[in-house]
Motif scaffolding. Structure first.
Motif, PDB file in Angstrom:
ATOM      1  N   LEU A 225      52.242  30.501  32.318  1.00  0.00           N
ATOM      2  CA  LEU A 225      50.991  31.195  32.617  1.00  0.00           C
ATOM      3  C   LEU A 225      50.771  31.270  34.119  1.00  0.00           C
ATOM      4  O   LEU A 225      50.674  30.242  34.805  1.00  0.00           O
ATOM      5  CB  LEU A 225      49.825  30.473  31.941  1.00  0.00           C
ATOM      6  CG  LEU A 225      48.457  31.166  32.024  1.00  0.00           C
ATOM      7  CD1 LEU A 225      48.502  32.515  31.311  1.00  0.00           C
ATOM      8  CD2 LEU A 225      47.373  30.277  31.408  1.00  0.00           C
ATOM      9  N   LEU A 226      50.687  32.478  34.639  1.00  0.00           N
ATOM     10  CA  LEU A 226      50.406  32.694  36.061  1.00  0.00           C
ATOM     11  C   LEU A 226      48.911  32.872  36.298  1.00  0.00           C
ATOM     12  O   LEU A 226      48.370  32.410  37.301  1.00  0.00           O
ATOM     13  CB  LEU A 226      51.166  33.936  36.561  1.00  0.00           C
ATOM     14  CG  LEU A 226      50.934  34.353  38.010  1.00  0.00           C
ATOM     15  CD1 LEU A 226      51.546  33.331  38.961  1.00  0.00           C
ATOM     16  CD2 LEU A 226      51.543  35.739  38.264  1.00  0.00           C
ATOM     17  N   GLY A 227      48.236  33.564  35.346  1.00  0.00           N
ATOM     18  CA  GLY A 227      46.814  33.802  35.524  1.00  0.00           C
ATOM     19  C   GLY A 227      46.092  34.067  34.221  1.00  0.00           C
ATOM     20  O   GLY A 227      46.693  34.523  33.242  1.00  0.00           O
ATOM     21  N   GLU A 228      44.816  33.769  34.199  1.00  0.00           N
ATOM     22  CA  GLU A 228      43.937  34.057  33.077  1.00  0.00           C
ATOM     23  C   GLU A 228      42.551  34.422  33.596  1.00  0.00           C
ATOM     24  O   GLU A 228      41.535  33.957  33.107  1.00  0.00           O
ATOM     25  CB  GLU A 228      43.881  32.874  32.108  1.00  0.00           C
ATOM     26  CG  GLU A 228      43.572  31.527  32.760  1.00  0.00           C
ATOM     27  CD  GLU A 228      43.600  30.379  31.768  1.00  0.00           C
ATOM     28  OE1 GLU A 228      43.732  30.645  30.550  1.00  0.00           O
ATOM     29  OE2 GLU A 228      43.473  29.214  32.206  1.00  0.00           O
ATOM     30  N   ALA A 229      42.518  35.237  34.621  1.00  0.00           N
ATOM     31  CA  ALA A 229      41.260  35.667  35.223  1.00  0.00           C
ATOM     32  C   ALA A 229      40.460  36.510  34.236  1.00  0.00           C
ATOM     33  O   ALA A 229      41.027  37.281  33.456  1.00  0.00           O
ATOM     34  CB  ALA A 229      41.531  36.463  36.497  1.00  0.00           C
ATOM     35  N   ASP A 230      39.149  36.365  34.267  1.00  0.00           N
ATOM     36  CA  ASP A 230      38.260  37.132  33.395  1.00  0.00           C
ATOM     37  C   ASP A 230      38.031  38.498  34.028  1.00  0.00           C
ATOM     38  O   ASP A 230      37.499  38.607  35.134  1.00  0.00           O
ATOM     39  CB  ASP A 230      36.934  36.393  33.212  1.00  0.00           C
ATOM     40  CG  ASP A 230      36.075  36.990  32.109  1.00  0.00           C
ATOM     41  OD1 ASP A 230      36.026  38.236  31.983  1.00  0.00           O
ATOM     42  OD2 ASP A 230      35.435  36.216  31.369  1.00  0.00           O
ATOM     43  N   ALA A 231      38.413  39.546  33.301  1.00  0.00           N
ATOM     44  CA  ALA A 231      38.313  40.900  33.845  1.00  0.00           C
ATOM     45  C   ALA A 231      36.870  41.358  34.048  1.00  0.00           C
ATOM     46  O   ALA A 231      36.617  42.301  34.806  1.00  0.00           O
ATOM     47  CB  ALA A 231      39.038  41.885  32.922  1.00  0.00           C
ATOM     48  N   GLY A 232      35.925  40.703  33.384  1.00  0.00           N
ATOM     49  CA  GLY A 232      34.519  41.087  33.534  1.00  0.00           C
ATOM     50  C   GLY A 232      33.805  40.371  34.655  1.00  0.00           C
ATOM     51  O   GLY A 232      32.634  40.650  34.935  1.00  0.00           O
ATOM     52  N   VAL A 233      34.489  39.438  35.309  1.00  0.00           N
ATOM     53  CA  VAL A 233      33.890  38.634  36.381  1.00  0.00           C
ATOM     54  C   VAL A 233      34.415  39.106  37.734  1.00  0.00           C
ATOM     55  O   VAL A 233      35.594  39.432  37.867  1.00  0.00           O
ATOM     56  CB  VAL A 233      34.212  37.140  36.168  1.00  0.00           C
ATOM     57  CG1 VAL A 233      33.695  36.294  37.337  1.00  0.00           C
ATOM     58  CG2 VAL A 233      33.611  36.648  34.856  1.00  0.00           C
ATOM     59  N   ASP A 234      33.538  39.138  38.718  1.00  0.00           N
ATOM     60  CA  ASP A 234      33.919  39.501  40.092  1.00  0.00           C
ATOM     61  C   ASP A 234      34.442  40.925  40.221  1.00  0.00           C
ATOM     62  O   ASP A 234      35.165  41.242  41.171  1.00  0.00           O
ATOM     63  CB  ASP A 234      34.961  38.520  40.657  1.00  0.00           C
ATOM     64  CG  ASP A 234      34.426  37.106  40.788  1.00  0.00           C
ATOM     65  OD1 ASP A 234      33.231  36.959  41.118  1.00  0.00           O
ATOM     66  OD2 ASP A 234      35.181  36.144  40.545  1.00  0.00           O
ATOM     67  N   MET A 235      34.093  41.792  39.261  1.00  0.00           N
ATOM     68  CA  MET A 235      34.449  43.205  39.369  1.00  0.00           C
ATOM     69  C   MET A 235      33.347  43.894  40.164  1.00  0.00           C
ATOM     70  O   MET A 235      32.264  44.175  39.653  1.00  0.00           O
ATOM     71  CB  MET A 235      34.597  43.836  37.975  1.00  0.00           C
ATOM     72  CG  MET A 235      35.181  45.238  38.001  1.00  0.00           C
ATOM     73  SD  MET A 235      35.366  45.923  36.323  1.00  0.00           S
ATOM     74  CE  MET A 235      36.300  47.427  36.688  1.00  0.00           C
ATOM     75  N   THR A 236      33.618  44.149  41.415  1.00  0.00           N
ATOM     76  CA  THR A 236      32.602  44.693  42.318  1.00  0.00           C
ATOM     77  C   THR A 236      32.139  46.077  41.883  1.00  0.00           C
ATOM     78  O   THR A 236      30.951  46.401  41.967  1.00  0.00           O
ATOM     79  CB  THR A 236      33.153  44.768  43.758  1.00  0.00           C
ATOM     80  OG1 THR A 236      33.713  43.496  44.115  1.00  0.00           O
ATOM     81  CG2 THR A 236      32.054  45.137  44.745  1.00  0.00           C
ATOM     82  N   PHE A 237      33.047  46.890  41.401  1.00  0.00           N
ATOM     83  CA  PHE A 237      32.730  48.256  40.969  1.00  0.00           C
ATOM     84  C   PHE A 237      33.135  48.433  39.506  1.00  0.00           C
ATOM     85  O   PHE A 237      34.306  48.279  39.163  1.00  0.00           O
ATOM     86  CB  PHE A 237      33.459  49.285  41.832  1.00  0.00           C
ATOM     87  CG  PHE A 237      33.215  49.136  43.310  1.00  0.00           C
ATOM     88  CD1 PHE A 237      31.996  49.495  43.860  1.00  0.00           C
ATOM     89  CD2 PHE A 237      34.192  48.605  44.141  1.00  0.00           C
ATOM     90  CE1 PHE A 237      31.758  49.351  45.221  1.00  0.00           C
ATOM     91  CE2 PHE A 237      33.968  48.458  45.489  1.00  0.00           C
ATOM     92  CZ  PHE A 237      32.740  48.826  46.046  1.00  0.00           C
ATOM     93  N   ASP A 238      32.182  48.760  38.640  1.00  0.00           N
ATOM     94  CA  ASP A 238      32.507  49.004  37.233  1.00  0.00           C
ATOM     95  C   ASP A 238      33.198  50.357  37.100  1.00  0.00           C
ATOM     96  O   ASP A 238      33.271  51.140  38.048  1.00  0.00           O
ATOM     97  CB  ASP A 238      31.248  48.935  36.370  1.00  0.00           C
ATOM     98  CG  ASP A 238      30.263  50.037  36.723  1.00  0.00           C
ATOM     99  OD1 ASP A 238      30.483  51.187  36.298  1.00  0.00           O
ATOM    100  OD2 ASP A 238      29.271  49.760  37.427  1.00  0.00           O
ATOM    101  N   PHE A 239      33.703  50.631  35.896  1.00  0.00           N
ATOM    102  CA  PHE A 239      34.463  51.871  35.704  1.00  0.00           C
ATOM    103  C   PHE A 239      33.606  53.118  35.889  1.00  0.00           C
ATOM    104  O   PHE A 239      34.106  54.158  36.327  1.00  0.00           O
ATOM    105  CB  PHE A 239      35.132  51.873  34.333  1.00  0.00           C
ATOM    106  CG  PHE A 239      36.444  51.146  34.310  1.00  0.00           C
ATOM    107  CD1 PHE A 239      37.556  51.684  34.933  1.00  0.00           C
ATOM    108  CD2 PHE A 239      36.560  49.911  33.696  1.00  0.00           C
ATOM    109  CE1 PHE A 239      38.776  51.019  34.939  1.00  0.00           C
ATOM    110  CE2 PHE A 239      37.781  49.238  33.690  1.00  0.00           C
ATOM    111  CZ  PHE A 239      38.888  49.787  34.316  1.00  0.00           C
ATOM    112  N   GLY A 240      32.323  53.053  35.546  1.00  0.00           N
ATOM    113  CA  GLY A 240      31.460  54.205  35.778  1.00  0.00           C
ATOM    114  C   GLY A 240      31.400  54.562  37.247  1.00  0.00           C
ATOM    115  O   GLY A 240      31.470  55.742  37.636  1.00  0.00           O
TER     116      GLY A 240
END
Length: 334
Positions: A225-240
């Motif tokens: 395992l290299l990473g398991e970062a939460d994709a919903g955390v620290d996302m400065t800009f959402d997809f919209g």
């Protein structure tokens, strides 16, 4: 609803996949390819959803779904625009090459236009021409949109999202700096990317909310395992926000793909995150861990990808079931 494109021809063959990724049923009577479905989404989406429900009920012919037989959901696309929505990643990568992060990066999304004329299948190898190019993986989230009008606002952009999938945005770090110094952006340093075996409609993802997908993005290198970062955390800009930014001066055609950029989480203290072995969530690319190593020890010790290395990118639900299937690629010599 889960959709995939089985290998065959340049644009694959559209199929509907069961929620557990075990079975598929043909969808050619609705649309021959996923791009064709994107072009006529208003009519195709209800029919595809009905087919998906019939598949779950065992009411239609089905066959076993094997991820190695799948192409990327869109084997080629009219447009592939990749953002850098996780500013933590931008800061770390720029720090590695001695560049500062402009204040505008916190308020104005960063997007580059990648090559979309052909994507790697999720189980296809990554061909490396020269080890000196410093091959890296980048674990990302991506969305497929319907038609987006020029000047669309964030809410219009969010409403245009049709599908969500995972991405390995393959990068050649050894070529990036030289290209950026020319002031004309990426080209040779960004070879073909790969996407997950299946793409999923947003309303069928429990972690989807306000243009973000929460959940650990599992990134493995050679089985570790290299990473398991939460994709919903620290996302400065959402997809919209990313989509609206991309559509500021141009309309986006149905089937365009927008990427999040490398998923990256800060540490609990707000600083760079720690490796998994040290109790952190790790990293979704090698450039980040090399930066951390340089900060702490003066030089990086983790090598970039080499011939024979295998990377795996996946996301699992609360019951540990794979949501999108896995991107699993081995590096081979060109």
């Amino acid at each position: 609803m889960k959709l995939a494109s089985l290998k065959g021809g340049r644009d694959g063959r559209l199929v509907v996949v069961s929620n557990d990724l075990a079975w598929f049923t043909e969808a050619h009577h609705i649309a021959p390819t996923l791009q064709a479905a994107m072009d006529q989404w208003a009519g195709c989406e209800p029919a595809l959803r009905g087919l998906a429900e019939s598949l779950e009920l065992g009411a239609v012919p089905k066959e076993r779904f094997h991820e190695h037989q799948a192409a990327s959901p869109l084997p080629r696309a009219f447009q592939w625009a990749d953002g850098s929505a996780y500013v933590n990643h931008v800061a770390l990568v720029r720090q590695a090459r001695g560049a500062k992060v402009p204040e505008s990066f916190q308020t104005d999304p960063l997007i580059y236009q990648g090559g979309s004329d052909g994507f790697l299948a999720p189980r296809d190898p990554i061909s490396l021409g020269d080890p000196a190019w410093d091959l890296d993986l980048e674990g990302e989230i991506a969305v497929v949109v319907g038609d987006v009008p020029q000047g669309a606002n964030r809410q219009q952009a969010l409403a245009a999202i049709r599908l969500v999938m995972l991405c390995n945005d393959v990068s050649l770090r050894g070529l990036i700096l030289g290209e950026l110094e020319k002031g004309f952006g990426f080209f040779q340093s960004k070879p073909a990317s790969a996407f997950s075996p299946v793409a999923v409609t947003p309303n069928d993802l429990s972690g989807w909310k306000d243009g973000k997908l929460s959940g650990a993005l599992l990134v493995e290198l050679n089985g570790k395992l290299l990473g398991e970062a939460d994709a919903g955390v620290d996302m400065t800009f959402d997809f919209g926000t990313l989509i609206a930014h991309a559509a500021k001066t141009r309309a986006l055609s149905a089937g365009s793909i927008i990427g999040s950029g490398t998923v990256s989480n800060r540490g609990p203290d707000g600083g760079p995150g720690k490796p998994v072995a040290e109790g952190g969530v790790g990293y979704s690319c090698l450039a980040e861990i090399r930066t951390i190593e340089t900060i702490s020890a003066g030089e990086p010790k983790t090598p970039f990808l080499a011939i024979g290395d295998t990377v795996r990118i996946e996301m699992r639900d609360a019951k540990r079931h794979s949501i999108f299937g896995a991107i699993e690629q081995t590096v081979i010599a060109a």
